[in-house]
Design a protein around this motif. Structure first.
Motif, PDB file in Angstrom:
ATOM      1  N   GLU A 128      19.935  44.019  11.837  1.00 19.86           N
ATOM      2  CA  GLU A 128      20.429  43.800  13.197  1.00 19.86           C
ATOM      3  C   GLU A 128      21.142  45.018  13.772  1.00 19.86           C
ATOM      4  N   ASP A 129      21.568  45.940  12.915  1.00 15.99           N
ATOM      5  CA  ASP A 129      22.297  47.114  13.407  1.00 15.99           C
ATOM      6  C   ASP A 129      21.377  48.311  13.663  1.00 15.99           C
ATOM      7  N   ASP A 130      20.069  48.154  13.444  1.00 15.56           N
ATOM      8  CA  ASP A 130      19.131  49.240  13.743  1.00 15.56           C
ATOM      9  C   ASP A 130      19.083  49.506  15.241  1.00 15.56           C
ATOM     10  N   GLY A 144      22.749  43.857   0.863  1.00 22.72           N
ATOM     11  CA  GLY A 144      23.761  42.994   1.462  1.00 22.72           C
ATOM     12  C   GLY A 144      23.230  41.843   2.275  1.00 22.72           C
ATOM     13  N   GLN A 145      21.903  41.612   2.292  1.00 24.90           N
ATOM     14  CA  GLN A 145      21.353  40.512   3.078  1.00 24.90           C
ATOM     15  C   GLN A 145      21.092  39.289   2.202  1.00 24.90           C
ATOM     16  N   ASP A 146      21.142  38.104   2.840  1.00 28.41           N
ATOM     17  CA  ASP A 146      20.805  36.888   2.122  1.00 28.41           C
ATOM     18  C   ASP A 146      19.309  36.604   2.273  1.00 28.41           C
ATOM     19  N   ARG A 147      18.871  35.444   1.810  1.00 25.48           N
ATOM     20  CA  ARG A 147      17.456  35.125   1.825  1.00 25.48           C
ATOM     21  C   ARG A 147      16.890  34.983   3.232  1.00 25.48           C
ATOM     22  N   LEU A 148      17.761  34.711   4.194  1.00 25.59           N
ATOM     23  CA  LEU A 148      17.321  34.551   5.580  1.00 25.59           C
ATOM     24  C   LEU A 148      17.386  35.853   6.363  1.00 25.59           C
ATOM     25  N   GLY A 149      17.689  36.956   5.685  1.00 23.66           N
ATOM     26  CA  GLY A 149      17.750  38.250   6.348  1.00 23.66           C
ATOM     27  C   GLY A 149      19.031  38.499   7.100  1.00 23.66           C
ATOM     28  N   ARG A 150      20.084  37.731   6.826  1.00 20.37           N
ATOM     29  CA  ARG A 150      21.374  37.929   7.494  1.00 20.37           C
ATOM     30  C   ARG A 150      22.280  38.775   6.606  1.00 20.37           C
ATOM     31  N   GLN A 151      23.056  39.656   7.252  1.00 21.47           N
ATOM     32  CA  GLN A 151      23.995  40.480   6.494  1.00 21.47           C
ATOM     33  C   GLN A 151      25.095  39.580   5.939  1.00 21.47           C
ATOM     34  N   ALA A 152      25.257  39.552   4.607  1.00 17.92           N
ATOM     35  CA  ALA A 152      26.176  38.607   3.980  1.00 17.92           C
ATOM     36  C   ALA A 152      27.241  39.278   3.135  1.00 17.92           C
ATOM     37  N   GLU A 153      27.109  40.598   2.894  1.00 17.86           N
ATOM     38  CA  GLU A 153      28.119  41.314   2.123  1.00 17.86           C
ATOM     39  C   GLU A 153      28.031  42.801   2.431  1.00 17.86           C
ATOM     40  N   HIS A 154      29.033  43.544   1.957  1.00 21.75           N
ATOM     41  CA  HIS A 154      29.051  44.989   2.214  1.00 21.75           C
ATOM     42  C   HIS A 154      27.930  45.687   1.453  1.00 21.75           C
ATOM     43  N   ASP A 201      22.857  62.837  10.213  1.00 19.13           N
ATOM     44  CA  ASP A 201      24.229  62.328  10.121  1.00 19.13           C
ATOM     45  C   ASP A 201      24.209  60.997   9.361  1.00 19.13           C
ATOM     46  N   SER A 202      25.295  60.685   8.702  1.00 17.56           N
ATOM     47  CA  SER A 202      25.427  59.390   8.021  1.00 17.56           C
ATOM     48  C   SER A 202      26.895  58.989   8.024  1.00 17.56           C
ATOM     49  N   TRP A 203      27.159  57.678   8.063  1.00 15.79           N
ATOM     50  CA  TRP A 203      28.533  57.193   8.058  1.00 15.79           C
ATOM     51  C   TRP A 203      28.542  55.727   7.635  1.00 15.79           C
ATOM     52  N   PHE A 204      29.718  55.260   7.286  1.00 16.48           N
ATOM     53  CA  PHE A 204      29.912  53.854   6.904  1.00 16.48           C
ATOM     54  C   PHE A 204      30.609  53.159   8.057  1.00 16.48           C
ATOM     55  N   ASP A 205      30.064  52.022   8.488  1.00 16.69           N
ATOM     56  CA  ASP A 205      30.574  51.375   9.688  1.00 16.69           C
ATOM     57  C   ASP A 205      30.576  49.855   9.478  1.00 16.69           C
ATOM     58  N   VAL A 206      31.315  49.184  10.322  1.00 19.49           N
ATOM     59  CA  VAL A 206      31.320  47.719  10.318  1.00 19.49           C
ATOM     60  C   VAL A 206      30.198  47.243  11.232  1.00 19.49           C
ATOM     61  N   GLY A 207      29.269  46.478  10.673  1.00 22.57           N
ATOM     62  CA  GLY A 207      28.130  46.011  11.443  1.00 22.57           C
ATOM     63  C   GLY A 207      28.447  44.824  12.320  1.00 22.57           C
ATOM     64  N   LYS A 208      27.444  44.327  13.024  1.00 27.54           N
ATOM     65  CA  LYS A 208      27.607  43.221  13.951  1.00 27.54           C
ATOM     66  C   LYS A 208      28.059  41.947  13.252  1.00 27.54           C
ATOM     67  N   SER A 209      27.709  41.818  11.991  1.00 25.37           N
ATOM     68  CA  SER A 209      28.090  40.608  11.252  1.00 25.37           C
ATOM     69  C   SER A 209      29.459  40.722  10.608  1.00 25.37           C
ATOM     70  N   GLY A 210      30.137  41.877  10.785  1.00 27.12           N
ATOM     71  CA  GLY A 210      31.464  42.056  10.230  1.00 27.12           C
ATOM     72  C   GLY A 210      31.485  42.650   8.834  1.00 27.12           C
ATOM     73  N   GLY A 212      30.410  45.812   6.067  1.00 21.53           N
ATOM     74  CA  GLY A 212      30.219  47.251   6.071  1.00 21.53           C
ATOM     75  C   GLY A 212      28.778  47.637   5.775  1.00 21.53           C
ATOM     76  N   VAL A 213      28.226  48.522   6.603  1.00 23.51           N
ATOM     77  CA  VAL A 213      26.844  48.994   6.423  1.00 23.51           C
ATOM     78  C   VAL A 213      26.817  50.516   6.548  1.00 23.51           C
ATOM     79  N   PHE A 214      25.866  51.120   5.880  1.00 18.97           N
ATOM     80  CA  PHE A 214      25.658  52.555   6.004  1.00 18.97           C
ATOM     81  C   PHE A 214      24.692  52.813   7.150  1.00 18.97           C
ATOM     82  N   LYS A 215      25.035  53.789   7.998  1.00 19.24           N
ATOM     83  CA  LYS A 215      24.204  54.146   9.141  1.00 19.24           C
ATOM     84  C   LYS A 215      23.735  55.583   8.987  1.00 19.24           C
ATOM     85  N   TYR A 216      22.491  55.835   9.410  1.00 20.85           N
ATOM     86  CA  TYR A 216      21.908  57.165   9.317  1.00 20.85           C
ATOM     87  C   TYR A 216      21.238  57.500  10.649  1.00 20.85           C
ATOM     88  N   ARG A 217      21.493  58.704  11.117  1.00 23.31           N
ATOM     89  CA  ARG A 217      20.844  59.162  12.338  1.00 23.31           C
ATOM     90  C   ARG A 217      19.647  60.026  11.952  1.00 23.31           C
TER      91      ARG A 217
END
Length: 518
Positions: A128-130, A144-154, A201-210, A212-217
């Protein structure tokens, strides 16, 4: 990655073509075997399931490309814009080595510096953060995703995430494949190779689900061919609202004048030439009257009320196998295909009536500086897909000789070359007990085709010794073996806006043909 040179690239491209041919043949073979077990009207096999099994079988036979080398950078023989239908197909090509994970990488044990290195990513909107902006991608790391594709952990900086960070640090490019929803006869989506990107670029950020996710440009490296995903979207717009993206250049929005199922565009933004408008459009070849007996209710036909299957009379005419799968894809090339005709009891939806259904994909005749007039499709054409008939006025040998004496030039169907597809359907490298089917000899195709006054869209297809379209002779409305219809099929997966090409035969022969059509 290095520049392998034009000749080596051609050889690698041919290797890619043959490998994909084996994969498609095996996948369709597995689909058809299950269909035979289930019977006509039974449950169809899942396409993705057989795609995975085909890939696994090829891996067991050591037929995956570049599996022992794990190339970083571009894959020799794979071009920007190439279309694929399954993730396992990407694995077979060596383009992306994992059938499920979005990040493929070399482990530290395989890397020269002992650190993991990312080789390719699949961008398909799975996180969801793409944020996909074309040449620039904000890519979310994996995990960090569950079986339904939702972000569930860092997410953690390990595996593919660490490999992406290391590739950014060392400035190493990664291959980008985009997965797009695209309804077609093979699958519900396509995968398009869009070339090489750098991770800037890369960084660690808080995603839409709350969490932590790694982001890459990722930024696309300049100097590459146009992205296939952009071409795909452009072609899709052309089918619905062409003037919004190309306000000038259109001469006619249907040169068939309604004779085809879908309109055939005529486009020229180079000069004032409007030559295709000067000919009468002929949707089907016109044969000399009284030359052969038309099929009728008294002729031999099948009685398959629900569609043709195993044991059918028309199957026997085709050496014991229907030439097409249930999606209308040509399973293998034959000297001649007998389709069901008017004497058959099967419905129009029967899988042995593929070419009778006419043009289904949107085609465009366009003006080209390289080939004069050419033809391209606005749709994805998968390998084995029916394109259209090559239509003109059929002439007997005597009629052709008269026209030739008057200086006119003709098209000779017998000279079309289909050598590229002789191995289509050959699974001897995978199946130990596979035997290539044998077909009865047929009389030589002994007619010429005059396209000087009446023709269809196929007559504008350009010549190439490395074609992406092949010829298949078909009978369905009469019984004369010497006068089959000339049907055109895709010899490989053809992306939208790619020029179609045929091998017309010996150079001395096709020069004259091009003088007529171009």
């Amino acid at each position: 990655s290095t520049d392998v040179g034009p000749e080596s690239e051609r050889q690698f491209r041919e290797h890619v073509r043959k490998t994909r041919m084996i994969y498609d043949s095996l996948r369709m073979f597995l689909m058809m075997e299950e269909a035979k077990r289930n019977g006509v009207g039974g449950r169809r096999a899942r396409a993705d399931g057989k795609a995975g099994k085909a890939g696994s079988m090829m891996r067991d036979c050591m037929l995956w490309m570049n599996r022992d080398k794990r190339i970083v950078g571009s894959i020799p023989g794979v071009q920007v814009g190439d279309i694929f239908f399954f993730r396992f197909e990407l694995c077979v090509m060596g383009l992306h080595g994992h059938p499920q994970s979005g990040i493929d990488f070399l482990t530290g044990s395989l890397s020269s510096n002992g650190e993991p290195i990312a080789t390719s990513v699949i961008v398909s909107g799975g996180y969801e953060d793409d944020d996909d902006q074309g040449d620039v991608i904000m890519y979310t790391g994996q995990g960090g995703q569950d079986r339904l594709g939702r972000q569930a952990e860092h997410q953690r900086l390990e595996g593919g995430n660490l490999a992406m960070e290391r590739s950014m640090y060392y400035g190493i490019e990664v291959r980008v494949i985009r997965g797009l929803k695209y309804e077609n006869e093979v699958s519900s989506r396509v995968y398009v190779y869009d070339g090489l990107f750098r991770i800037v670029d890369s960084w660690f950020d808080v995603g839409k689900s709350g969490f932590g996710v790694f982001k890459y440009r990722l930024e696309r490296i300049e100097g590459q061919a146009e992205m296939g995903s952009s071409v795909l979207k452009f072609a899709r717009t052309l089918k619905t609202n062409p003037l919004s993206v190309r306000p000038r250049g259109y001469i006619n929005f249907d040169i068939s004048n309604g004779k085809e199922n879908v309109p055939v565009y005529l486009f020229n933004d180079i000069d004032s030439d409007q030559e295709p408008l000067y000919y009468e459009y002929l949707a089907q070849t016109s044969f000399p009257p009284g030359l052969f007996v038309q099929q009728s209710g008294n002729a031999s036909g099948c009685d398959c009320v629900n569609g043709c299957g195993s044991g059918c009379l028309c199957e026997a005419k085709n050496s014991g196998e229907i030439a097409y799968d249930y999606n209308g894809t040509l399973i293998r090339q034959k000297p001649l295909i007998h389709e069901c005709g008017s004497a058959c009891q099967c419905p129009p939806s029967c899988r042995n009536r593929v070419t009778q259904k006419g043009l289904r994909n949107r085609l465009e005749v366009f003006r080209s500086l390289e080939t004069g007039w050419g033809v391209r499709s606005l749709d994805v054409l998968h390998a084995g897909a029916f394109i259209c008939e090559y239509a003109g006025v059929a002439l007997t040998r005597e009629q052709a000789n008269i026209l030739t004496m008057n200086g006119d030039t003709l098209v000779y169907p017998a000279r079309f070359s289909s050598a590229r597809w002789e191995d289509w359907g050959d699974l001897s490298q995978v199946l130990a007990d596979f035997e290539r089917p044998s077909y009865p000899d047929i009389p030589p195709v002994d007619f010429a085709m005059d396209v000087s006054k009446m023709r269809n869209v196929a007559c504008y297809i350009s010549h190439s010794t490395d074609p992406n379209v092949i010829v298949q002779f078909v009978l369905h409305d009469h019984n004369s073996l010497m006068f089959p219809r000339v049907m055109l099929f895709a010899a490989e997966n053809i992306p939208p806006m790619t020029e179609l090409s045929l091998d017309y035969g010996v150079v001395d022969d096709w020069n004259a043909k091009l003088a007529i059509c171009n």
